[in-house]
Design an enzyme around this catalytic site. Sequence first.
Site, PDB file in Angstrom:
ATOM      1  N   TYR A 147       0.801  -1.182  -0.025  1.00 11.61           N
ATOM      2  CA  TYR A 147       0.075   0.127   0.139  1.00 11.61           C
ATOM      3  C   TYR A 147       0.801   1.265  -0.128  1.00 11.61           C
ATOM      4  O   TYR A 147       1.939   1.320   0.563  1.00 11.61           O
ATOM      5  CB  TYR A 147      -0.696  -0.076   1.230  1.00 11.61           C
ATOM      6  CG  TYR A 147      -2.281  -0.420   0.884  1.00 11.61           C
ATOM      7  CD1 TYR A 147      -3.025   0.533   0.160  1.00 11.61           C
ATOM      8  CD2 TYR A 147      -2.928  -1.548   1.379  1.00 11.61           C
ATOM      9  CE1 TYR A 147      -4.289   0.308  -0.266  1.00 11.61           C
ATOM     10  CE2 TYR A 147      -4.097  -1.821   1.097  1.00 11.61           C
ATOM     11  CZ  TYR A 147      -4.948  -0.637   0.144  1.00 11.61           C
ATOM     12  OH  TYR A 147      -6.246  -1.270  -0.210  1.00 11.61           O
ATOM     13  N   GLU A 178      -0.792   4.538  -0.390  1.00 16.73           N
ATOM     14  CA  GLU A 178      -1.723   5.809  -0.452  1.00 16.73           C
ATOM     15  C   GLU A 178      -0.958   7.133  -0.081  1.00 16.73           C
ATOM     16  O   GLU A 178       0.024   7.095   0.947  1.00 16.73           O
ATOM     17  CB  GLU A 178      -2.829   5.657   0.495  1.00 16.73           C
ATOM     18  CG  GLU A 178      -3.858   4.812   0.129  1.00 16.73           C
ATOM     19  CD  GLU A 178      -4.902   4.679   0.876  1.00 16.73           C
ATOM     20  OE1 GLU A 178      -4.952   5.037   1.977  1.00 16.73           O
ATOM     21  OE2 GLU A 178      -5.981   3.836   0.719  1.00 16.73           O
ATOM     22  N   ASP A 236      -8.081  14.627 -24.262  1.00 19.51           N
ATOM     23  CA  ASP A 236      -8.083  13.169 -24.047  1.00 19.51           C
ATOM     24  C   ASP A 236      -7.230  12.510 -25.147  1.00 19.51           C
ATOM     25  O   ASP A 236      -7.735  12.289 -26.283  1.00 19.51           O
ATOM     26  CB  ASP A 236      -9.273  12.466 -23.715  1.00 19.51           C
ATOM     27  CG  ASP A 236      -9.434  11.184 -23.213  1.00 19.51           C
ATOM     28  OD1 ASP A 236      -8.358  10.563 -23.659  1.00 19.51           O
ATOM     29  OD2 ASP A 236     -10.485  10.596 -23.014  1.00 19.51           O
ATOM     30  N   THR A 252      -4.565   7.045 -21.640  1.00 25.93           N
ATOM     31  CA  THR A 252      -4.356   5.865 -21.256  1.00 25.93           C
ATOM     32  C   THR A 252      -2.534   5.600 -21.395  1.00 25.93           C
ATOM     33  O   THR A 252      -2.207   6.230 -22.418  1.00 25.93           O
ATOM     34  CB  THR A 252      -4.960   4.804 -21.991  1.00 25.93           C
ATOM     35  OG1 THR A 252      -4.646   4.987 -23.203  1.00 25.93           O
ATOM     36  CG2 THR A 252      -6.421   5.078 -21.858  1.00 25.93           C
ATOM     37  N   LYS A 272      -2.347   1.951 -24.958  1.00 24.21           N
ATOM     38  CA  LYS A 272      -2.489   1.974 -26.389  1.00 24.21           C
ATOM     39  C   LYS A 272      -1.289   2.308 -27.120  1.00 24.21           C
ATOM     40  O   LYS A 272      -0.331   1.371 -27.163  1.00 24.21           O
ATOM     41  CB  LYS A 272      -3.600   3.222 -26.540  1.00 24.21           C
ATOM     42  CG  LYS A 272      -4.981   2.384 -25.660  1.00 24.21           C
ATOM     43  CD  LYS A 272      -6.131   3.427 -26.157  1.00 24.21           C
ATOM     44  CE  LYS A 272      -7.297   3.015 -25.202  1.00 24.21           C
ATOM     45  NZ  LYS A 272      -8.695   3.912 -25.257  1.00 24.21           N
ATOM     46  N   ARG A 289      -1.868  -1.320 -18.695  1.00 26.45           N
ATOM     47  CA  ARG A 289      -3.263  -0.876 -18.632  1.00 26.45           C
ATOM     48  C   ARG A 289      -3.039   0.137 -17.559  1.00 26.45           C
ATOM     49  O   ARG A 289      -2.890  -0.138 -16.326  1.00 26.45           O
ATOM     50  CB  ARG A 289      -3.946  -1.726 -18.265  1.00 26.45           C
ATOM     51  CG  ARG A 289      -4.054  -2.925 -19.235  1.00 26.45           C
ATOM     52  CD  ARG A 289      -5.438  -3.902 -18.909  1.00 26.45           C
ATOM     53  NE  ARG A 289      -6.386  -2.930 -19.871  1.00 26.45           N
ATOM     54  CZ  ARG A 289      -6.520  -2.903 -21.445  1.00 26.45           C
ATOM     55  NH1 ARG A 289      -5.584  -3.613 -22.167  1.00 26.45           N
ATOM     56  NH2 ARG A 289      -7.315  -2.247 -21.992  1.00 26.45           N
TER      57      ARG A 289
HETATM   58  C1  LIG Z   1      -9.581   4.113 -24.312  1.00 26.77           C
HETATM   59  C2  LIG Z   1      -9.921   5.487 -23.996  1.00 26.77           C
HETATM   60  C3  LIG Z   1     -10.241   5.843 -22.784  1.00 26.77           C
HETATM   61  C4  LIG Z   1     -10.565   4.932 -21.614  1.00 26.77           C
HETATM   62  O1  LIG Z   1      -9.655   4.035 -21.262  1.00 26.77           O
HETATM   63  P1  LIG Z   1      -9.805   2.836 -20.121  1.00 26.77           P
HETATM   64  O2  LIG Z   1      -8.578   2.579 -19.588  1.00 26.77           O
HETATM   65  O3  LIG Z   1     -10.544   1.764 -20.864  1.00 26.77           O
HETATM   66  O4  LIG Z   1     -10.815   3.470 -18.997  1.00 26.77           O
HETATM   67  C5  LIG Z   1     -10.528   7.239 -22.422  1.00 26.77           C
HETATM   68  N1  LIG Z   1     -10.637   8.020 -23.499  1.00 26.77           N
HETATM   69  C6  LIG Z   1     -10.578   7.841 -24.924  1.00 26.77           C
HETATM   70  C7  LIG Z   1     -10.554   8.795 -25.719  1.00 26.77           C
HETATM   71  C8  LIG Z   1     -10.265   6.209 -25.107  1.00 26.77           C
HETATM   72  O5  LIG Z   1     -10.222   5.928 -26.416  1.00 26.77           O
END
Ligand SMILES: *Cc1c(COP(=O)(O)O)cnc(C)c1O
Length: 414
Positions: free
Chosen positions: A51, A53, A197, A223, A226, A232
């Site tokens: 932990y 935090e 984002d 994220t 990707k 992840r």
């Molecule tokens: C994939 C994605 C997310 C979310 O990611 P998670 O890890 O699945 O919660 C947020 N915003 C956009 C634009 C995405 O393509």
Amino acid sequence: MHHLEKTDPRIAKLIEQEQQRQQSTLELIASENHVSAAVMEAAGSVLTNKYAEGYPGARYYGGCDYYDQIETLAIDRAKQLFNCKFANVQPHSGANANLAAFMAMMKPGDSFLALDLSSGGHLSHGMKLNTSAIFYKPDFYRLDPDTQTIDFESVRQKALQNRPKMILCGYSAYPRIVDFARFRQIADEVGALLMADIAHIAGLVAGGAHPSPFPHCHVVTTTTHKTLRGPRGGLIMTNDEELSKSINRSVFPGSQGGPLMHIIAAKAVAFQEDLQPQFRDYARQIVANAKALAGALIEHGYRLQSGGTDNHLMLVDLRARNENFTGADAEKALEAAGIITNKNAILNDPRPPKITSGLRLGTPAVTTRGLKENDLKIVASFIDRALHAKENPAELTKIRGEVAEFCRRFPMPH
Ligand SMILES: *Cc1c(COP(=O)(O)O)cnc(C)c1O
């Protein structure tokens, strides 16, 4: 795997089968990738036991010395990678990063302006069942029906009309460059904060293959799994000191408890990989491969939303090739042929979201495996053949064998 085989052979076997599946199929899901053995090693380490935090130097548990050093490295590398002043590496996922960013910028009931899910946005951008719509008031701009790109006139009109607290750009299914500077002009005109984002394009940004959201955006989320090719997880960045404080509070204790320190270590490892010169080649190759796949599909008679791609993904409107092709059928036929994709609504799709008339295809994972432009032309032929064999299981099985043989030339990273 050595231990797991003894203690839990069923799970061990399933992991083994999944590894085999990844090896013998073509991964064209635009949001997926294959991480390095080094990233997996950190993610599978003893760091899962602790932990931590709080933040480096200010933890609620003892014994965090090494965790402080690991998280500080992850933060420093993220800042270097995106050339910004503040980073929070604790969000467990992209959706969690967005929730914390929203909490840092808005009070419940405040309104924001985004692109909706069916036009290429993400569910965390105001889909009605998501916290982003339950706690905040989403309003949506649109794509221009002619060019199928962002309609900045609608962004400006909606912004002037509703005076949102925040404007959100960055998408899950948008094949073109995002003009962050133009969004900022509109945000400034109405006194809104601008959030990007970059979950999908973060690796392209880091590798110099897509313009950076900095210095235009106040808050940037992404994220890490990707195009960044890490574990992840999520990441939030800003250049604004005040915002950085509210972002930290919104992540912990605002929306999360203990950070996943094994994953934060894996993020640090991935960021280090992303800082290498080879990663710039990787980012460039992702885009070159996407353009090659797009060009080959157009030659086969398919239509692409917006006419092509500038990034790692494309949206295929299947109807141009054959009015009877649906996204759902296509996804299924391709999977039977060893090509993994996802159905995706196209603009003004006449079919419902569970069927659709489109496919989203992306090149980050196959580029990691080493495919180049000419290989993507072969992939396009596999796709076209499989779609025409959608009612012919024997032919799909035959293609699956050819795909597996083709995949043998491209080993997984290790
Ligand atoms: C994939 C994605 C997310 C979310 O990611 P998670 O890890 O699945 O919660 C947020 N915003 C956009 C634009 C995405 O393509």
